[in-house]
Design a protein around this motif. Structure first.
Motif, short mmCIF file in Angstrom:
data_model
loop_
_atom_site.label_atom_id
_atom_site.label_comp_id
_atom_site.label_asym_id
_atom_site.label_seq_id
_atom_site.Cartn_x
_atom_site.Cartn_y
_atom_site.Cartn_z
N ILE A 61 46.30 37.85 42.15
CA ILE A 61 45.73 36.60 41.66
C ILE A 61 46.83 35.77 40.99
CG2 ILE A 61 44.10 35.57 40.03
CD1 ILE A 61 42.32 38.07 40.48
N GLU A 62 47.63 36.41 40.15
CA GLU A 62 48.71 35.67 39.47
C GLU A 62 49.74 35.15 40.47
OE1 GLU A 62 51.59 36.03 35.55
OE2 GLU A 62 50.99 37.88 36.57
N ASP A 63 49.98 35.92 41.54
CA ASP A 63 50.94 35.50 42.56
C ASP A 63 50.40 34.42 43.48
OD1 ASP A 63 52.73 37.32 41.54
OD2 ASP A 63 52.30 38.87 43.02
N GLY A 64 49.10 34.11 43.37
CA GLY A 64 48.51 33.08 44.21
C GLY A 64 48.04 33.57 45.57
N LYS A 65 48.09 34.88 45.81
CA LYS A 65 47.63 35.41 47.08
C LYS A 65 46.10 35.48 47.14
CE LYS A 65 51.82 38.20 47.56
NZ LYS A 65 52.39 39.58 47.54
N VAL A 66 45.48 35.80 46.01
CA VAL A 66 44.03 35.74 45.89
C VAL A 66 43.71 34.49 45.09
CG1 VAL A 66 41.98 36.83 44.89
CG2 VAL A 66 43.68 38.23 46.09
N LYS A 67 42.93 33.60 45.68
CA LYS A 67 42.72 32.28 45.10
C LYS A 67 41.33 32.10 44.49
CE LYS A 67 46.12 30.39 48.26
NZ LYS A 67 47.13 30.19 47.18
N ALA A 68 40.44 33.06 44.75
CA ALA A 68 39.11 33.01 44.14
C ALA A 68 38.69 34.44 43.81
CB ALA A 68 38.09 32.37 45.08
N VAL A 69 38.20 34.65 42.59
CA VAL A 69 37.73 35.97 42.19
C VAL A 69 36.39 35.81 41.48
CG1 VAL A 69 38.99 35.93 39.98
CG2 VAL A 69 38.31 38.12 40.99
N TRP A 70 35.47 36.71 41.82
CA TRP A 70 34.14 36.72 41.22
C TRP A 70 34.03 38.01 40.42
CZ3 TRP A 70 29.36 34.73 44.32
CH2 TRP A 70 28.23 34.71 43.50
N ILE A 71 33.90 37.89 39.10
CA ILE A 71 33.87 39.02 38.19
C ILE A 71 32.43 39.24 37.73
CG2 ILE A 71 34.71 39.92 35.98
CD1 ILE A 71 37.15 37.98 36.41
N ILE A 72 31.94 40.47 37.89
CA ILE A 72 30.53 40.76 37.61
C ILE A 72 30.41 41.93 36.65
CG2 ILE A 72 28.29 41.32 38.62
CD1 ILE A 72 29.26 40.23 41.29
N ALA A 73 29.79 41.69 35.50
CA ALA A 73 29.40 42.73 34.55
C ALA A 73 30.58 43.52 33.99
CB ALA A 73 28.39 43.70 35.19
N THR A 74 31.71 42.85 33.80
CA THR A 74 32.85 43.54 33.21
C THR A 74 33.76 42.51 32.54
OG1 THR A 74 34.61 45.16 33.62
CG2 THR A 74 34.25 43.49 35.33
N ASN A 75 34.67 43.01 31.72
CA ASN A 75 35.48 42.16 30.84
C ASN A 75 36.94 42.55 30.99
OD1 ASN A 75 36.09 40.32 28.82
ND2 ASN A 75 35.15 41.48 27.17
N PRO A 76 37.57 42.25 32.13
CA PRO A 76 38.91 42.77 32.42
C PRO A 76 39.99 42.29 31.47
CG PRO A 76 38.24 41.13 34.05
CD PRO A 76 37.03 41.46 33.25
N LEU A 77 39.81 41.15 30.80
CA LEU A 77 40.83 40.70 29.87
C LEU A 77 40.92 41.58 28.63
CD1 LEU A 77 40.94 38.25 31.76
CD2 LEU A 77 41.24 36.82 29.74
N VAL A 78 39.96 42.48 28.47
CA VAL A 78 40.01 43.48 27.41
C VAL A 78 40.30 44.86 27.98
CG1 VAL A 78 38.74 44.55 25.50
CG2 VAL A 78 38.39 42.14 26.03
N SER A 79 39.70 45.19 29.12
CA SER A 79 39.72 46.57 29.59
C SER A 79 40.88 46.92 30.51
CB SER A 79 38.41 46.90 30.31
OG SER A 79 38.18 45.98 31.38
N LEU A 80 41.48 45.95 31.19
CA LEU A 80 42.58 46.26 32.10
C LEU A 80 43.84 46.61 31.32
CD1 LEU A 80 42.38 43.58 34.93
CD2 LEU A 80 42.21 46.05 35.23
N PRO A 81 44.73 47.41 31.92
CA PRO A 81 46.06 47.57 31.31
C PRO A 81 46.84 46.26 31.46
CG PRO A 81 46.02 48.58 33.49
CD PRO A 81 44.61 48.15 33.18
#
Length: 908
Positions: free
Chosen positions: A394-414
């Motif tokens: 996503i940061e590299d621009g290869k994935v241009k749309a993401v749908w996040i469901i029932a999770t909080n990755p800005l806290v839980s991801l490394p």
């Protein structure tokens, strides 16, 4: 005649860990809900842990996301469902048309129901045509999945909870079961009472609450599990503890696995040195395992969350295969999942490298089978991006749309700050959630409101493969919809057929039929088969009792689940044999160095869950561990210039945070431990995910949450303080704060760096108290830097603030009790100005037993005054420890400490 009808209880399933406890929810006339354990559910037999017991406190609509919203010019605007979904579908179609299906992705969650998970997986893999759907379960159990598939041929958990009670030896590896899976731990505790010979072994770098029940604790060095279990494999082979017939008839690869183990681990003394444990302790474990046929080895995040997690799983399974300790009552390797429906997600292919119904994405015949069943226009033909790689793409621009469901990755991801950078650059971020304000939602372009626990209907599968119904007992709030319905509406806008479902039971029926579809064509049928649950209809689905898969239907029509797998010696590989996996031990990728000399371990605390968006609302759960902390050895603290009770900055190559130093007594030198739960809404700077090393296991893609090189430094401050307030406060001007939910107020722990010239003016401004007429009591000692003030409204405490250059401030428990009073007495006012309760016994102390709200001071006083000697006596006197039992280790510790203190006082 007036008839008073009692409200009907609804049988449902707990929203928290993978134990999958049955819950009875009874709506009350005042709008609340009584929560109790379901005595008929075989996972918990009526018991609930403190988190489950407090579910009723989390059901309020405060902070809920209730309407679709879109972000325009940086601001969110409420829109209709049609407008929101039209925008998402339009942008997805444009992105796919220009960049292909791999330019879009889903990131979902083990907290979805199976029906929601099924639709998301079907939509992405069978209609969009990409496998870019991954899940936060990647962060907790994907190494177990990979290890199971390598060993067994399919992702299969062979045991049942009953096996923990039938075993003669239970080995808990990397699992603080007493806190993270309390109901399972209490089942083990009860068996040890009735069968004292049962041996409990805990393998964990930390001495946790779980160790209090253990007969043997192996405090291994972080990252050395493969050395330990390879050493066990070598020991078993050399000492004749091999079931030669089982190995010959039902396995392949033993010689290679034992040879690999012998290279580094044949000498127990060398293994003991590598694992940093005493040789007699290691040999006691090895000898006990060799001498005991009925052994269950239960493992959790301490094994899975590693850059060598899959190898750790297989090193454990190898030891069970060697002695034939699998497939029979009381024995087997057991992956204990962390989320309520991590297993259900695995069943529907929720991971980026899996297909529905336990089929393999890389096998062409499986892709053809699923596509034929779905009658879908296309099928993903390669694995998608796993969680960490997805956010890099996503940061590299290869994935241009993401749908996040029932999770909080800005806290839980490394490396969670990288996830924020990724979302800030992404063309389209869609978030489906029940809460309005989360770290992740702040980056979303479209917010979609989902139903929460108590409102949605479907199924979940627990750690022992038991499918249970989650039933709605609350109405849908606002415009919130079930996740499956949101996805189906979106799919229809994309022009996809096959999503015209009208209810969750229709989706479950398709899921069940797929599991049985062409499932007898191979010599070795897929073990995951719930085809017998197809055709239940709405009534049968509503009445479905908990059942373990695989499921068969008897001639009588009754459903029969299967408690354990591999009893016939048949595994899921094509030849029907299990595989020993030769594993070579290796240390974590990034080792400690001069700049980062300590190793960070992360995990859960007793009363909170994931990123706290649910448990953070429950006052009952707030006090046991109120703030994030860094647990470290006293000598390490001295070396790094920090002291217990003070705040420290913890830094890694990826980020930093602030937490309070503590010496829990269970941490080895060279290591620190920080819990995972705090987020941007509950603390100013306490997201441990921002620190975590993003290296992943090369097989499973699971990140290394258990070993990140860190340094700990002083966080210099001028003052400390806390506030209790009935109103929400903006504390952006304060250097560090943590928010804790109380019963009638919010509590804020504060620390500041600035000098305060005028305490009263500063405090009034911070609390929003205007006007000279306000009922404002205050005390100030300018020379000592101490200030305390109370704002009263109609003789009722509204807010209070306490400031000091030192940590020794008044009891929060005492002050919290004042907020429950409709009117303060004169003696209360005196106490507030003095800074301590005037009445004896008013300060109950920090919470120990959250289930019954019993504080430390109350327990210690009762021990002294009534000469209590045992936990049972404490429970009989105060009820503490009498529900879930997760506070029992702490009560045991208090019994010892209090008796020692009394003896010392008498001796003096």
């Amino acid at each position: 005649m007036n008839l008073s009808l009692e409200p009907l209880s609804v049988r449902t399933t707990c929203a928290y860990c993978g134990v999958g406890c049955g819950v009875k929810a009874t709506p009350k006339g005042d709008g609340g809900t009584d929560i109790a354990g379901d005595s008929n559910h075989p996972a918990n037999f009526g018991k609930l842990c403190v988190k489950g017991s407090a579910l009723g406190e989390t059901l309020g609509l405060e902070g809920r996301l209730l309407h679709p919203q879109v972000r325009e010019n940086g601001a969110l605007r409420q829109v209709s469902w049609d407008a929101a979904l039209d925008r998402v579908a339009g942008q997805w179609q444009d992105i796919i048309a220009e960049h292909g299906p791999d330019a879009v992705a889903f990131y979902v969650s083990g907290q979805l129901l199976t029906e929601d998970y099924y639709i998301a997986n079907k939509l992405m893999k069978g209609y969009v045509g990409s496998a870019n759907i991954d899940t936060n379960s990647r962060l907790c159990m994907s190494s177990a999945v990979a290890g199971h598939k390598r060993a067994f041929g399919e992702d299969l958990v062979p045991v049942s909870y009953e096996d923990l009670e039938l075993a003669d030896m239970v080995v808990l590896v990397g699992s603080n079961t007493a806190w993270c899976h309390p109901i399972l731990f209490q089942r083990i505790a009860r068996i040890k009472e009735t069968r004292p010979h049962v041996k409990l072994v805990v393998i964990d770098p930390r001495r946790t609450a779980t160790c209090e029940l253990a007969d043997l604790h192996l405090s291994v060095k972080q990252g050395t599990d493969v050395w330990l279990f390879n050493g066990l494999l070598s020991y078993l082979a050399r000492n004749g503890a091999v079931d030669a017939e089982f190995v010959a008839r039902h396995t392949n690869g033993m010689a290679e696995a034992v040879a690999a183990a012998d290279v580094d681990c044949a000498d127990p003394a060398a293994v003991a040195r590598k694992c940093r444990i005493e040789l007699p302790v290691l040999l006691e474990f090895y000898k006990s395992f060799a001498a005991t046929a009925r052994v269950v080895t239960a493992f959790s995040m301490g094994v899975n969350q590693s850059s060598a997690g899959t190898d750790k799983v297989n090193s454990i399974i190898n030891c069970h295969l060697l002695g034939g300790r699998i497939g029979q009552p009381g024995m087997g390797p057991f992956s204990i999942t962390g989320q309520p429906n991590a297993m259900g997600g695995r069943e529907v292919g929720g991971l980026a490298n899996m297909l529905a119904a336990h089929m393999d994405l890389e096998r062409g015949e499986h892709r053809e089978l699923v596509q034929t069943f779905w009658q879908s226009p296309r099928m993903a033909d390669k694995a998608g991006l796993k969680a960490v790689d997805l956010f890099r793409a996503i940061e590299d621009g290869k994935v241009k749309a993401v749908w996040i469901i029932a999770t909080n990755p800005l806290v839980s991801l490394p490396d969670a700050d990288q996830a924020r950078r990724a979302l800030e650059k992404c063309e389209l971020v869609v978030a489906t959630d029940i809460m309005q304000n989360t770290d992740t939602n702040a980056c979303a372009h479209v917010l979609l409101p989902a139903l929460g626990w108590g409102e949605k209907d479907g199924t979940v599968t627990n750690s022992e493969r038991r499918i249970s119904r989650q039933r709605a007992f609350l109405p849908a709030p606002g415009e919130a919809l079930p996740d499956w319905q949101i996805l189906c509406r979106f799919a229809q806008r994309m022009g996809y057929e096959g999503f015209d479902f009208n209810s969750a039971h229709e989706i479950f029926d398709e899921h069940a039929r797929l599991s049985g579809y062409r499932n007898t064509a191979d010599d070795v049928p897929r073990a995951f088969n719930i085809g017998a649950l197809a055709g239940l209809g709405q009534q049968g689905y509503d009445a479905l009792e908990p059942v373990q898969w695989p499921v068969t239907r008897l001639e009588s029509g009754d459903l029969l689940g299967q408690a354990r797998l591999f009893g016939d010696g048949r595994f899921a590989h094509a030849d029907g044999k299990a595989r020993f996996i030769a594993v070579v031990p290796r240390l974590p990728v990034n080792t400690i160095c001069e700049d980062y000399p300590l190793a960070l371990n992360t995990g859960r605390v007793r009363d909170h869950w994931h990123t706290m968006t649910r448990t953070g609302k429950a006052p009952k759960l707030a006090d046991h561990v109120a703030e994030s902390f860094v647990d470290m050895h006293p000598q390490d603290a001295l070396l790094h210039g920090v002291r217990a009770g003070e705040l420290a900055r913890i830094s890694t190559a990826w980020g930093s945070m602030v937490a309070r130093v503590q010496h829990g007594g269970g941490i080895a030198r060279g290591s620190v431990f920080i819990p995972i739960h705090w987020n941007g809404q509950t603390a100013s700077d306490a997201r441990v995910g921002a620190l975590v090393n993003p290296v992943v296991d090369p097989v499973s893609g699971e990140p290394e949450f258990k070993h990140t090189p860190v340094r700990v430094e002083q966080f210099r401050l001028n003052w400390h303080g806390f506030i209790l307030s009935r109103r929400e406060l903006n504390l952006d001007s304060v250097a560090h704060w943590t928010r804790i939910q109380g019963r009638d107020f919010a509590r804020y722990e504060l620390a500041g760096r600035q000098s305060i010239a005028d305490f009263a003016s500063w405090a009034r401004n911070l609390l929003g108290v205007q006007g000279e007429q306000a009922d404002w009591l205050e005390y100030e000692d300018r020379s000592a830097g101490v200030y305390r003030a109370v704002h009263l409204v109609d003789d009722r405490i509204d807010q209070c603030i306490f400031l000091s250059p030192r940590q020794d401030m008044p009891s929060r428990a005492w002050l919290a009790g004042l907020f429950s009073k409709e009117q303060l007495s004169e003696i209360d006012r005196v106490g507030l100005l003095v800074g301590q309760p005037v009445e004896k016994g008013a300060d109950t102390g920090p919470t120990v037993c959250s289930c019954f709200g019993v504080g430390r001071n109350t327990i210690c006083n009762a021990i002294v005054q009534q000469d209590l000697q045992t936990v049972a006596q404490v429970t009989a006197c105060l009820k503490a420890g009498g529900n879930c039992g997760s506070c029992v280790p702490e009560i045991k510790k208090l019994l010892v400490e209090t008796r020692v203190a009394v003896a010392e006082e008498r001796a003096a």
